[in-house]
Design an enzyme around this catalytic site. Structure first.
Site, PDB file in Angstrom:
ATOM      1  NE  ARG A  32     -30.229  12.396  53.402  1.00 39.49           N
ATOM      2  CZ  ARG A  32     -30.498  11.261  52.424  1.00 39.49           C
ATOM      3  NH1 ARG A  32     -30.089  11.914  51.089  1.00 39.49           N
ATOM      4  NH2 ARG A  32     -30.797  10.363  52.785  1.00 39.49           N
TER       5      ARG A  32
ATOM      6  CG  ASP B 177     -27.327   9.634  54.479  1.00 39.29           C
ATOM      7  OD1 ASP B 177     -27.222  10.344  55.178  1.00 39.29           O
ATOM      8  OD2 ASP B 177     -28.341   8.535  54.018  1.00 39.29           O
TER       9      ASP B 177
ATOM     10  CB  CYS C   3     -33.582  11.663  54.698  1.00 35.61           C
ATOM     11  SG  CYS C   3     -33.552  11.588  56.288  1.00 35.61           S
TER      12      CYS C   3
END
Length: 169
Positions: free
Chosen positions: A22, A134, A16
């Site tokens: 994440r 996100d 990420c």
């Protein structure tokens, strides 16, 4: 389900932006899934970020809290993606299109570029979603949604690997 038909480990890197929400969550979810299947010795997992500003940090406390509620302890230390990751991993899973594009720019060769996949490619319970958003600037709902999507994608990715054997032979 039968064990993988390979003596080599399947090496997966989750990516990420900052490697604090994440991707460490995806690493934790996938680790739990492979452990539950008795496949711990068949996999090597890691996570990294395209942005190196959080290098050495633990995952975001909010993600750790939400993950802990699902039985996951996220202890990974953030690191930046490196060119050597393309040699070290068979599958590189991007959480969103920006991560996917950034990884493609970093890939040293066309064969390395083929290792990059989107987590959204493995969503079965959330087919309308095109990424793992996100949650960094979101509230609790954002972290829960990210974990739901990650669990969905990791489950399907693991099923596909087990069905097809070693990835990218």
């Amino acid at each position: 389900m039968a064990p993988l038909e390979t003596t080599d480990k399947v090496r997966i890197l989750f990516v990420c932006l900052g490697n604090i929400c994440r991707s460490p969550a995806a690493q934790g979810v996938m680790q739990r899934l492979i452990d539950e299947c008795g496949l711990t010795e068949d996999f090597e997992l890691d996570s990294a970020g395209l942005y190196g500003g959080h290098a050495g940090e633990m995952p975001d406390n909010r993600m750790r809290i939400h993950a802990r509620r699902r039985g996951l302890e996220l202890t990974h230390r953030s690191r930046k993606v490196s060119e050597s990751d393309f040699d070290d991993f068979d599958i590189i899973v991007a959480m969103d299109d920006s991560n996917f594009d950034g990884l493609r720019r970093l890939a040293p060769t066309p064969d390395d570029e083929k290792k990059i996949v989107r987590m959204a490619d493995f969503f079965t319970l959330h087919p309308w979603m095109d990424c793992v958003p996100d949650p960094y600037y979101e509230g609790a709902e954002g972290f829960e949604k990210a974990l739901d999507l990650i669990e969905d994608g990791c489950r399907t990715l693991l099923e596909r690997i087990r069905k097809e054997g070693k990835w990218l032979e």
